[in-house]
Design a protein around this motif. Sequence first.
Motif, PDB file in Angstrom:
ATOM      1  N   GLN A  11       3.808 -16.295  64.946  1.00 54.92           N
ATOM      2  CA  GLN A  11       5.039 -15.952  64.239  1.00 54.92           C
ATOM      3  C   GLN A  11       4.970 -14.481  63.856  1.00 54.92           C
ATOM      4  OE1 GLN A  11       7.620 -18.000  63.843  1.00 54.92           O
ATOM      5  NE2 GLN A  11       6.557 -19.739  64.780  1.00 54.92           N
ATOM      6  N   ARG A  12       5.950 -13.713  64.306  1.00 56.56           N
ATOM      7  CA  ARG A  12       5.980 -12.296  63.977  1.00 56.56           C
ATOM      8  C   ARG A  12       7.208 -11.993  63.134  1.00 56.56           C
ATOM      9  NH1 ARG A  12       2.444 -11.629  67.996  1.00 56.56           N
ATOM     10  NH2 ARG A  12       1.175  -9.726  67.977  1.00 56.56           N
ATOM     11  N   THR A  13       7.050 -11.130  62.168  1.00 55.75           N
ATOM     12  CA  THR A  13       8.164 -10.701  61.345  1.00 55.75           C
ATOM     13  C   THR A  13       8.698  -9.376  61.875  1.00 55.75           C
ATOM     14  OG1 THR A  13       6.803  -9.418  59.822  1.00 55.75           O
ATOM     15  CG2 THR A  13       7.100 -11.779  59.321  1.00 55.75           C
ATOM     16  N   PRO A  14       9.914  -9.004  61.525  1.00 58.15           N
ATOM     17  CA  PRO A  14      10.396  -7.667  61.893  1.00 58.15           C
ATOM     18  C   PRO A  14       9.459  -6.564  61.420  1.00 58.15           C
ATOM     19  CG  PRO A  14      12.229  -9.019  61.163  1.00 58.15           C
ATOM     20  CD  PRO A  14      10.976  -9.824  60.911  1.00 58.15           C
ATOM     21  N   GLU A  15       8.848  -6.756  60.263  1.00 56.57           N
ATOM     22  CA  GLU A  15       7.899  -5.763  59.755  1.00 56.57           C
ATOM     23  C   GLU A  15       6.686  -5.650  60.673  1.00 56.57           C
ATOM     24  OE1 GLU A  15       6.180  -4.474  55.383  1.00 56.57           O
ATOM     25  OE2 GLU A  15       6.613  -6.585  55.789  1.00 56.57           O
ATOM     26  N   ASP A  16       6.208  -6.788  61.213  1.00 57.08           N
ATOM     27  CA  ASP A  16       5.101  -6.770  62.171  1.00 57.08           C
ATOM     28  C   ASP A  16       5.485  -5.965  63.412  1.00 57.08           C
ATOM     29  OD1 ASP A  16       3.540  -8.430  60.538  1.00 57.08           O
ATOM     30  OD2 ASP A  16       4.310 -10.255  61.487  1.00 57.08           O
ATOM     31  N   LEU A  17       6.697  -6.199  63.902  1.00 59.10           N
ATOM     32  CA  LEU A  17       7.139  -5.517  65.117  1.00 59.10           C
ATOM     33  C   LEU A  17       7.252  -4.015  64.885  1.00 59.10           C
ATOM     34  CD1 LEU A  17       9.858  -8.035  66.357  1.00 59.10           C
ATOM     35  CD2 LEU A  17       7.589  -7.653  67.337  1.00 59.10           C
ATOM     36  N   VAL A  18       7.790  -3.628  63.736  1.00 55.79           N
ATOM     37  CA  VAL A  18       7.892  -2.207  63.414  1.00 55.79           C
ATOM     38  C   VAL A  18       6.509  -1.562  63.411  1.00 55.79           C
ATOM     39  CG1 VAL A  18       8.394  -0.575  61.556  1.00 55.79           C
ATOM     40  CG2 VAL A  18      10.069  -2.336  62.163  1.00 55.79           C
ATOM     41  N   ARG A  19       5.546  -2.216  62.762  1.00 50.72           N
ATOM     42  CA  ARG A  19       4.191  -1.664  62.687  1.00 50.72           C
ATOM     43  C   ARG A  19       3.576  -1.548  64.079  1.00 50.72           C
ATOM     44  NH1 ARG A  19       1.978  -5.628  60.340  1.00 50.72           N
ATOM     45  NH2 ARG A  19       1.134  -6.487  62.282  1.00 50.72           N
ATOM     46  N   ASP A  20       3.711  -2.592  64.894  1.00 53.82           N
ATOM     47  CA  ASP A  20       3.073  -2.582  66.208  1.00 53.82           C
ATOM     48  C   ASP A  20       3.731  -1.572  67.151  1.00 53.82           C
ATOM     49  OD1 ASP A  20       1.227  -4.459  65.450  1.00 53.82           O
ATOM     50  OD2 ASP A  20       2.282  -6.161  66.339  1.00 53.82           O
ATOM     51  N   VAL A  21       5.037  -1.408  67.041  1.00 58.98           N
ATOM     52  CA  VAL A  21       5.704  -0.409  67.882  1.00 58.98           C
ATOM     53  C   VAL A  21       5.280   0.990  67.465  1.00 58.98           C
ATOM     54  CG1 VAL A  21       7.935   0.642  68.400  1.00 58.98           C
ATOM     55  CG2 VAL A  21       7.688  -1.844  68.507  1.00 58.98           C
ATOM     56  N   GLN A  22       5.222   1.251  66.176  1.00 59.38           N
ATOM     57  CA  GLN A  22       4.832   2.585  65.707  1.00 59.38           C
ATOM     58  C   GLN A  22       3.400   2.931  66.084  1.00 59.38           C
ATOM     59  OE1 GLN A  22       5.954   2.107  61.489  1.00 59.38           O
ATOM     60  NE2 GLN A  22       7.485   3.711  61.792  1.00 59.38           N
ATOM     61  N   ARG A  23       2.534   1.926  66.162  1.00 56.19           N
ATOM     62  CA  ARG A  23       1.131   2.153  66.550  1.00 56.19           C
ATOM     63  C   ARG A  23       0.948   2.212  68.060  1.00 56.19           C
ATOM     64  NH1 ARG A  23      -1.607  -2.796  64.329  1.00 56.19           N
ATOM     65  NH2 ARG A  23      -3.372  -1.927  65.451  1.00 56.19           N
ATOM     66  N   GLY A  24       2.006   1.929  68.818  1.00 54.16           N
ATOM     67  CA  GLY A  24       1.898   1.948  70.273  1.00 54.16           C
ATOM     68  C   GLY A  24       1.293   0.688  70.847  1.00 54.16           C
ATOM     69  N   VAL A  25       1.179  -0.371  70.036  1.00 51.42           N
ATOM     70  CA  VAL A  25       0.625  -1.636  70.533  1.00 51.42           C
ATOM     71  C   VAL A  25       1.644  -2.350  71.417  1.00 51.42           C
ATOM     72  CG1 VAL A  25      -0.219  -3.916  69.855  1.00 51.42           C
ATOM     73  CG2 VAL A  25      -0.914  -1.889  68.557  1.00 51.42           C
ATOM     74  N   ARG A  62      -0.489  -9.758  77.039  1.00 49.46           N
ATOM     75  CA  ARG A  62      -1.609  -8.960  76.559  1.00 49.46           C
ATOM     76  C   ARG A  62      -2.383  -8.402  77.740  1.00 49.46           C
ATOM     77  NH1 ARG A  62      -3.673  -8.679  71.654  1.00 49.46           N
ATOM     78  NH2 ARG A  62      -2.715 -10.633  70.973  1.00 49.46           N
ATOM     79  N   ARG A  63      -2.440  -7.086  77.804  1.00 46.96           N
ATOM     80  CA  ARG A  63      -3.154  -6.421  78.893  1.00 46.96           C
ATOM     81  C   ARG A  63      -3.354  -4.959  78.513  1.00 46.96           C
ATOM     82  NH1 ARG A  63       0.214  -5.710  84.243  1.00 46.96           N
ATOM     83  NH2 ARG A  63      -1.513  -4.288  84.546  1.00 46.96           N
ATOM     84  N   PRO A  64      -4.211  -4.223  79.210  1.00 50.49           N
ATOM     85  CA  PRO A  64      -4.451  -2.816  78.858  1.00 50.49           C
ATOM     86  C   PRO A  64      -3.206  -1.963  79.052  1.00 50.49           C
ATOM     87  CG  PRO A  64      -6.220  -3.684  80.227  1.00 50.49           C
ATOM     88  CD  PRO A  64      -5.132  -4.702  80.274  1.00 50.49           C
ATOM     89  N   ALA A  65      -3.216  -0.818  78.390  1.00 48.39           N
ATOM     90  CA  ALA A  65      -2.099   0.119  78.511  1.00 48.39           C
ATOM     91  C   ALA A  65      -2.644   1.539  78.432  1.00 48.39           C
ATOM     92  CB  ALA A  65      -1.074  -0.109  77.405  1.00 48.39           C
ATOM     93  N   GLU A  81      -4.227   5.153  74.474  1.00 50.99           N
ATOM     94  CA  GLU A  81      -4.733   4.183  75.450  1.00 50.99           C
ATOM     95  C   GLU A  81      -5.296   2.988  74.690  1.00 50.99           C
ATOM     96  OE1 GLU A  81      -7.931   3.864  79.165  1.00 50.99           O
ATOM     97  OE2 GLU A  81      -7.689   5.739  78.030  1.00 50.99           O
ATOM     98  N   LEU A  82      -4.955   1.781  75.147  1.00 53.93           N
ATOM     99  CA  LEU A  82      -5.396   0.561  74.471  1.00 53.93           C
ATOM    100  C   LEU A  82      -5.943  -0.428  75.488  1.00 53.93           C
ATOM    101  CD1 LEU A  82      -2.410  -0.016  72.000  1.00 53.93           C
ATOM    102  CD2 LEU A  82      -4.672   0.898  71.436  1.00 53.93           C
ATOM    103  N   ASP A  83      -6.983  -1.111  75.095  1.00 54.23           N
ATOM    104  CA  ASP A  83      -7.528  -2.166  75.945  1.00 54.23           C
ATOM    105  C   ASP A  83      -6.715  -3.450  75.831  1.00 54.23           C
ATOM    106  OD1 ASP A  83      -9.603  -0.559  76.828  1.00 54.23           O
ATOM    107  OD2 ASP A  83     -10.918  -1.151  75.162  1.00 54.23           O
ATOM    108  N   SER A  84      -5.991  -3.582  74.726  1.00 44.69           N
ATOM    109  CA  SER A  84      -5.253  -4.830  74.469  1.00 44.69           C
ATOM    110  C   SER A  84      -3.892  -4.498  73.861  1.00 44.69           C
ATOM    111  CB  SER A  84      -6.059  -5.725  73.524  1.00 44.69           C
ATOM    112  OG  SER A  84      -5.385  -6.946  73.285  1.00 44.69           O
ATOM    113  N   ALA A  85      -2.973  -4.100  74.708  1.00 43.09           N
ATOM    114  CA  ALA A  85      -1.594  -3.850  74.273  1.00 43.09           C
ATOM    115  C   ALA A  85      -0.764  -5.098  74.527  1.00 43.09           C
ATOM    116  CB  ALA A  85      -1.016  -2.656  75.014  1.00 43.09           C
TER     117      ALA A  85
END
Length: 529
Positions: A11-25, A62-65, A81-85
């Motif tokens: 379960q993701r909240t809009p706040e979770d999505l904002v944080r993950d987008v800003q971090r590049g996840v 879920r995969r590298p980016a 660069e992320l191993d788990s985006a």
Amino acid sequence: MATLERPRIEQRTPEDLVRDVQRGVVRIPQFQRGFKWEAGDVVKLFDSILRGFPIGNLLLWRRPAPAQVLHVGPLTIEAPELDSALWVVDGQQRITSLVGALIAAHTATDLRFRVHLDLDTGEFHTAGTRQQPPNAWIPVSFLLDTATLLRWMRENGEWLSDDQLKLADLAAKAIREYQIPTYVVTTDDEKPLLDIFTRMNNAGKRLTKAEIFQALHSQTAGDAPMTLAAIGRGPADLGFGAFDDQLVLRCVLAYRGGDIFRTDFADEFESAEEQAETFGALAANLRDVVAFLRGVAEIPHVKLLPYSNVVPVLVRFVRLHGAPEGRAATLLRRWVWRAAVAGTRARGQSVADMRGQISAVKRSDPVAAASALLERVPADTRFTAELDKVHFNQAMAKINVLCLWSAEPREPATGTPVDIARLLDEGSPLRPIFEGTEPALAGTIANRVIAAQGPAATLRKELAAASPEVAESHLLDRTAQTLLAGPSPAAFLERRAAALTAAFERHVDRMAEWGARDGRSIADLLRTG
């Protein structure tokens, strides 16, 4: 062997999505020309969240980016660069809407993200950059962060009522705590991902085949992903107009061979390198296709193609035989125009026709391939002008515009050549000479010229006083100019209708060459005989 862990349901909240987008996840593939939702769609999304209505599931892979610059709605993010985006397979429009508005509703220049909550009515609205929102409208970007909301309340405390404060608190709580079901898939194989994706999209407004293809493949080419939209912009750079993703997808499939209407894209490329090689080669291929359509078929813009199916057929031709030239180019030009006219008689072209055309070009040489295409079109069809066709959802209207274009129109005011690409990008290139629906021919192409938009009265004066060269570029003779300056619009339109009918039929006959000998030229036959 490919592995697939059981998809995790989170379960993701809009706040979770904002944080993950800003971090590049969260990485969002570039569907079509980017974000497609209208302002009304974004408003309905926020209204559903406030009311607690479901907004659908998300599907993340879920995969590298790689490290790259991301563009998510109004946001630009330097992603590491992320191993788990988390790559978005399903949910791009919702994520872009939520994150873009929750971060930038008060600063964005795109109307779609400037979402405000009316604290008087409880309704969401969008506000343009030149619009001063009412005091009771609060940007949704002030609702996500508690400190920001409290500061706004303090600054406006003199006029905020208890009911307005209560609604602002309620909306902020609803947005922060809203739960979005999210499936997270971890796999090194695209097949099970596509299966999940397809099952999730069996109801409601299904994504197009191009969107499915792009979701699976846009992120696989590294730091600068090749997308259908990027390939589609190539013809625009040549002044031919951008291709939409559905057309580009057919071109990709035609280039690679097989059924251009296939839907199983999971195994389309064995590697990112193969995809990049294919996309790069297709971009070069399309340059040859555009050069032929503009230079030989005399079609200056994709929006003037009576039927866009000729593009993937030509892509396949170029793939097998190279750029059209000589006798093959002549035969292909005849095919394009004869097929266009035949299509207007049959009211379109079927999927079976298109598959047959793709198969027809698989011949030993280019002339044989072009001849095979011509054999699929009735050889005895003749063109009859239909001047009442002026709307661009009709193939005949496009043929009419192409016939007008063949006279090489010039701007009546300046005498400079008309920039038809600019006119098409802005809307219709047709400008009415007389406004209204009277007399009877006012609704036909006889009452229109290809020129930049402006008042009809000004256009009439310019055309009546134009030099012979400019007048002839709009198929007006001296008598027509005199009638245009006179009191009878009907007399002018009748004369111009007769001139257009004759000119249109001459042009189409010249391009289609009805009755001409197809196949190899006499010179070729003599050389090989």
